[in-house]
Design an enzyme around this catalytic site. Structure first.
Site, PDB file in Angstrom:
ATOM      1  CE  LYS A  78      14.780  -3.531  53.247  1.00 47.32           C
ATOM      2  NZ  LYS A  78      15.563  -3.290  52.107  1.00 47.32           N
ATOM      3  CB  SER A  95      16.774   0.436  53.266  1.00 49.21           C
ATOM      4  OG  SER A  95      16.604  -0.607  52.169  1.00 49.21           O
ATOM      5  CB  SER A 125      18.993  -1.679  50.507  1.00 53.37           C
ATOM      6  OG  SER A 125      18.688  -0.502  50.697  1.00 53.37           O
TER       7      SER A 125
HETATM    8  N1  GLN Z   1      20.493   4.045  49.749  1.00 49.50           N
HETATM    9  C1  GLN Z   1      19.896   3.645  48.506  1.00 49.50           C
HETATM   10  C2  GLN Z   1      18.594   4.701  48.572  1.00 49.50           C
HETATM   11  O1  GLN Z   1      18.317   5.248  49.353  1.00 49.50           O
HETATM   12  C3  GLN Z   1      19.511   2.313  48.230  1.00 49.50           C
HETATM   13  C4  GLN Z   1      18.308   1.759  48.861  1.00 49.50           C
HETATM   14  C5  GLN Z   1      18.025   0.444  48.638  1.00 49.50           C
HETATM   15  O2  GLN Z   1      18.774  -0.416  47.966  1.00 49.50           O
HETATM   16  N2  GLN Z   1      16.737  -0.144  48.919  1.00 49.50           N
HETATM   17  O3  GLN Z   1      17.883   4.788  47.524  1.00 49.50           O
END
Ligand code: GLN
Length: 472
Positions: free
Chosen positions: A71, A146, A170
């Site tokens: 990532k 994400s 994410s």
């Molecule tokens: N969807 C969650 C957010 O937008 C999780 C994001 C993540 O785990 N980085 O905060």
């Protein structure tokens, strides 16, 4: 076991050929999927030659030249690290994150840096400055976020393993949407050194793989105490053994709780698939009982209050002065404002503004302090359950993947999709997602939770589900 067999194949077949094929696939198909932001082709090819020599002598590391995608919020020395944002469009990481060091030491080959929601803010992989990632199972649909590119690059066959980060789901969300395995380790098990922080009290890096063995293998390598991240703890590093030694008989020793709240508002098709797997485990001897998590309904507001607050603080370093995109102005205030105005996407701006607002002296008691108290109540809920059960089971996501663009201008519906994943982060426990079926041609993920630092129990549960679903 798929990943184990792959490693064995690599010791008798050409590693160079294997990496070459991955690169060819990426070049042919990633224009459409958009799972990578930066490729590491030359370096990967050179590493494959070097590692091949080690394989020939039988002295290769545990990863044996497997291709790994990373990532793009994790530092890989000399490679661009954008966090999916224009802010860091041309930023080159000057050092390796601790986990990257460990991966390289064990002869993992870094094939490229993956697309992601901007600064990890999102649940569907569409907010990247570098364009949306598409779901390899059906390119009209989102891959989840994400860590969108990590899951998509694995599902598309561009890589053998991948690394993402999980602040509120994410890793698990894209694993579920793309039909691969994803694992959010307990807070502190894996070093965050070299991870660009989004919300430091909630997050950490974690693995994606095509099976439980692959997850355990990466976990053995990336977990453990790191003097550069003071919240880290020692790791048993015996996760692959746990998976290898798992016997069908072990299913009978598993005490699994399922919380009815995890099924409220969940798509009927997903619900039925998960309930079917639960009965399968039960028929094989696992003890399954219904429990209640009364505070889970507050998880989304608590999570977002904590995230906005920590995120706005984490983002203060992106003012353009030391690194990253910079636009000048008449004075420092105007320069910072111009820089941020022209480089941050809408969701990032929203979170910075809201976070700054709710942590202001006069409002702090009203939201942030309350959120921290309520966070303890969620932790208590889990503690109570893990006093009597090994695992908690349920779906990973309340819905199937949606069409690209469908939720981008509706932040509340985007946030609500995190309802089943954020509480593990609030409590600091470990949780996983693995594919257990499909509905309307799209993958469905099953989520397991285990108590903090009980990853071995979680892996046993994953293996039990994997075998129950006909895995090898
Ligand atoms: N969807 C969650 C957010 O937008 C999780 C994001 C993540 O785990 N980085 O905060």
């Amino acid at each position: 076991m798929f990943t184990k067999d792959l490693i064995e194949d690599l010791s008798s077949n050409s590693l160079e050929e294997h990496i070459h094929k991955k690169i060819e696939e990426i070049q042919k198909k990633d224009k459409e999927i958009n799972s990578f932001i930066t490729l590491n082709i030359e370096d990967a090819q050179n590493s494959s030659k070097e590692i091949q020599k080690k394989i020939d002598k039988g002295i290769q590391g545990k990863l044996s030249g497997l291709a790994i995608s990373i990532k793009d919020n994790i530092a890989v020395s000399k490679l661009r690290m954008t966090c999916g944002s224009k802010v860091l469009e041309n930023y080159i990481a000057p050092y390796d994150a601790t986990i990257i060091n460990s991966i390289k030491k064990e002869d993992g080959i870094i094939i490229g840096k993956c697309n992601m929601d901007e600064f990890a803010c999102g649940s569907d992989g569409t907010s990247s400055y570098f364009g949306p990632t598409k779901n390899p199972r059906n390119i009209d649909y989102v891959p989840g976020g994400s860590s969108s590119g990590s899951a998509a690059s694995l599902a598309a066959g561009f890589t053998d393993l991948s690394i993402g980060s999980d602040t509120g789901g994410s890793i698990r969300c894209p694993a579920s949407f793309c039909g691969v395995y994803g694992f959010k380790p307990s807070y502190g098990l894996v070093s965050r050194y070299g991870l660009s922080d989004m919300a430091m009290s909630l997050e950490g890096p974690g693995p994606f793989a095509k099976d439980t063995y692959g997850i355990a293998l990466l976990l053995d390598i990336i977990s453990g105490k790191d003097p550069r991240d003071t919240v880290t703890v020692e790791s048993s590093k015996s996760y692959t053994k746990t998976v290898e030694n798992f016997k069908d008989q072990d299913i009978k020793n598993l005490k699994i709780a399922y919380a009815k709240e995890f099924f409220e508002g969940v798509d009927e098709k997903i619900k039925n698939i998960i309930l079917d797997k639960i009965s399968k485990l039960e028929s094989e001897g696992a003890k399954i009982e219904e429990v209640s998590l009364p505070n889970i309904k507050y998880a989304i507001p608590i999570y977002y209050l904590v995230v906005f607050s920590e995120f706005s603080s984490a983002m203060s370093k992106f003012d353009g002065f030391k690194y990253g995109h910079y636009v000048g102005g008449q004075d420092i205030v105007e320069a910072v404002s111009n820089t941020r105005e022209t480089s941050m996407g809408i969701e990032v701006k929203r979170r910075v503004l809201l976070g700054t607002f709710i942590t202001m002296e006069e409002f702090r008691g009203r939201w942030y302090t309350k959120a921290l108290k309520a966070r303890s109540a969620i932790k208590e809920d889990f503690k109570r359950i893990f006093n009597s059960y090994d695992l908690l089971i349920g779906p990973t996501m309340p819905t199937l993947p949606w069409k690209i663009g469908e939720r981008i201008s509706d932040p509340l519906s985007m946030y609500s999709s995190d309802i089943l994943t954020v509480s593990a982060n609030l409590a600091g426990i470990c949780a996983s997602s693995q594919p257990v079926g499909e509905a309307k041609g799209l993958p469905v993920g099953l989520q397991l939770h285990a108590d903090s630092l009980c990853e071995s129990k979680l892996l046993k549960g994953m293996r039990a589900v994997e075998l129950a679903c006909g895995g090898i």
